[in-house]
Design a protein around this motif. Structure first.
Motif, PDB file in Angstrom:
ATOM      1  N   ALA A 109      38.162  36.631  32.137  1.00  0.00           N
ATOM      2  CA  ALA A 109      37.185  37.663  32.480  1.00  0.00           C
ATOM      3  C   ALA A 109      36.138  37.660  31.376  1.00  0.00           C
ATOM      4  CB  ALA A 109      37.842  39.041  32.576  1.00  0.00           C
ATOM      5  N   HIS A 110      34.944  38.122  31.684  1.00  0.00           N
ATOM      6  CA  HIS A 110      33.949  38.283  30.621  1.00  0.00           C
ATOM      7  C   HIS A 110      34.009  39.711  30.108  1.00  0.00           C
ATOM      8  CE1 HIS A 110      30.542  40.662  32.368  1.00  0.00           C
ATOM      9  NE2 HIS A 110      31.020  40.227  33.523  1.00  0.00           N
ATOM     10  N   TRP A 111      33.754  39.880  28.823  1.00  0.00           N
ATOM     11  CA  TRP A 111      33.855  41.206  28.224  1.00  0.00           C
ATOM     12  C   TRP A 111      32.514  41.743  27.738  1.00  0.00           C
ATOM     13  CZ3 TRP A 111      32.715  42.074  23.025  1.00  0.00           C
ATOM     14  CH2 TRP A 111      32.610  40.945  22.197  1.00  0.00           C
ATOM     15  N   ASP A 133      31.563  45.845  35.541  1.00  0.00           N
ATOM     16  CA  ASP A 133      31.094  44.473  35.344  1.00  0.00           C
ATOM     17  C   ASP A 133      31.323  44.046  33.901  1.00  0.00           C
ATOM     18  OD1 ASP A 133      29.891  42.026  35.570  1.00  0.00           O
ATOM     19  OD2 ASP A 133      27.938  42.771  36.202  1.00  0.00           O
ATOM     20  N   GLY A 134      32.570  43.670  33.628  1.00  0.00           N
ATOM     21  CA  GLY A 134      32.944  43.249  32.286  1.00  0.00           C
ATOM     22  C   GLY A 134      34.225  43.915  31.811  1.00  0.00           C
ATOM     23  N   ALA A 135      34.182  45.228  31.597  1.00  0.00           N
ATOM     24  CA  ALA A 135      35.320  45.904  30.972  1.00  0.00           C
ATOM     25  C   ALA A 135      36.542  45.965  31.883  1.00  0.00           C
ATOM     26  CB  ALA A 135      34.914  47.312  30.537  1.00  0.00           C
ATOM     27  N   SER A 136      36.352  46.139  33.195  1.00  0.00           N
ATOM     28  CA  SER A 136      37.513  46.313  34.076  1.00  0.00           C
ATOM     29  C   SER A 136      38.375  45.056  34.129  1.00  0.00           C
ATOM     30  CB  SER A 136      37.061  46.717  35.481  1.00  0.00           C
ATOM     31  OG  SER A 136      36.339  45.672  36.124  1.00  0.00           O
ATOM     32  N   GLY A 137      37.751  43.892  34.281  1.00  0.00           N
ATOM     33  CA  GLY A 137      38.532  42.659  34.316  1.00  0.00           C
ATOM     34  C   GLY A 137      39.265  42.402  33.019  1.00  0.00           C
ATOM     35  N   ILE A 202      42.315  31.999  37.457  1.00  0.00           N
ATOM     36  CA  ILE A 202      41.902  33.180  38.212  1.00  0.00           C
ATOM     37  C   ILE A 202      40.934  33.980  37.361  1.00  0.00           C
ATOM     38  CG2 ILE A 202      42.641  35.289  39.382  1.00  0.00           C
ATOM     39  CD1 ILE A 202      45.417  34.014  39.691  1.00  0.00           C
ATOM     40  N   LEU A 203      39.719  34.147  37.864  1.00  0.00           N
ATOM     41  CA  LEU A 203      38.687  34.936  37.203  1.00  0.00           C
ATOM     42  C   LEU A 203      38.650  36.328  37.810  1.00  0.00           C
ATOM     43  CD1 LEU A 203      36.034  35.421  35.561  1.00  0.00           C
ATOM     44  CD2 LEU A 203      34.822  34.333  37.478  1.00  0.00           C
ATOM     45  N   LEU A 204      38.572  37.342  36.952  1.00  0.00           N
ATOM     46  CA  LEU A 204      38.422  38.729  37.393  1.00  0.00           C
ATOM     47  C   LEU A 204      37.021  39.205  37.041  1.00  0.00           C
ATOM     48  CD1 LEU A 204      41.781  40.352  36.196  1.00  0.00           C
ATOM     49  CD2 LEU A 204      41.342  38.965  38.224  1.00  0.00           C
TER      50      LEU A 204
END
Length: 314
Positions: A109-111, A133-137, A202-204
């Motif tokens: 995931a991206h942060w 968009d970022g923190a949740s994943g 797997i990308l979130l």
């Protein structure tokens, strides 16, 4: 991330239950924990490259990974923005669970958060919170790491690598698709372990919104159709088909694209793509509304339990 204008919605089969199921077993995924991890990231302020918030959040993320994982790698490098001139500090973090296992699964995931609110009506040049968009994943992956630290998947025969990628959202349409996912592009050319590969990735991305819809994204089907099938079957088995309709969607330029095309790891994108959206994305996408008010624990639970079921049944 941005959407490529190749689309098409094909309904294959839609099964499911009502939204709202939430369970938190002692050895299971805890949505309260994932929610708290999301809020903690947002509390640092917008996590944009070259900012104090970026450094502070990276330090915290590294600490959490070290708490839950066997090994942690930190890549701090300088990348160039899509304008060809701006230097950006990039901090990728990789947490490794069960490093001795030869079978490996990549979760990423991206942060970082977007430095512009280009889809907002006001304060377009001001950075956004990036709660979804970022923190949740990132939060879901931290919680998964916490759960997995004492119960490696595949009866201990499978290892998990968690990539928290930086500088995903510094791109602009006029800079073209390659201006996105800069941290992941760097990692793909310079993985934390030489010659790194995995049997699936797997990308979130945007996995915390209320009543989220995760259809089968185009590049995911193109490069990793068996992984798509396995994850959506896991969602059904875990009781979360309402969030994971077996419907085909368009192609999204996101972190999974370089993982597929550069590292050749079959990787899917689990991303919220609502129906009847002007942009193809949730209304809060790239706006100041992407704050903690849009985060839903039920969605976090559905995503976390789906991934946990998938990993435990490899």
């Amino acid at each position: 991330m941005k959407r490529i204008l190749i689309s098409g919605l094909f309904s294959l089969l839609l099964t499911g239950i009502a939204y709202g199921r939430q369970t938190t077993g002692g050895n299971g995924f805890n949505a309260d924990s994932a929610y708290a991890f999301t809020a903690r990231q947002v509390a640092f302020g917008p996590r944009v490259p070259n900012s104090p918030a970026q450094l502070a959040c990276a330090a915290w993320l590294g600490q959490k990974l070290a708490q839950y994982c066997d090994t942690v790698y930190r890549q701090q490098v300088t990348v160039t923005a899509g304008d060809g001139a701006t230097s950006l500090r990039c901090i990728n973090l990789v947490g490794v669970i069960n490093p001795a296992a030869t079978r490996r699964i990549l979760l990423l995931a991206h942060w970082d958060s977007r430095p512009w609110a280009d889809r907002d009506r006001k304060k377009k040049k001001q950075a956004i919170d990036g709660a979804d968009d970022g923190a949740s994943g990132t939060a879901v992956l931290l919680e998964l790491a916490r759960v997995l630290q004492n119960s490696a998947p595949g009866r201990g025969t499978v290892g998990v690598d968690i990539l928290l990628a930086d500088v995903e959202d510094y791109g602009k349409d006029e800079w073209q698709d390659a201006s996105y996912a800069l941290g992941t592009q760097y990692w793909c050319h310079n993985p934390h372990v030489a010659g790194y590969t995995a049997e699936a990735g797997i990308l979130l991305d945007m996995v915390g919104g209320s009543k989220a819809r995760f259809p089968m994204e185009g590049f995911s089907r193109q490069y990793a159709s068996p992984v798509v099938d396995a994850v959506w079957q896991a969602a059904a088995a875990a009781g979360h088909s309402a969030y994971f309709p077996t419907e085909k969607e368009g192609y999204i330029t996101d972190d999974h694209v370089p993982v597929n095309t550069i590292r050749h790891i079959p990787t899917i994108d689990m991303i919220h793509l609502p129906r009847h959206s002007e942009t193809g994305f949730p209304e809060h996408w790239h706006t100041h509304r992407d704050n903690m008010s849009v985060i839903d624990k039920h969605t976090l639970q559905a995503v976390g339990e789906t991934l946990l079921y998938y990993l435990r049944h490899l």
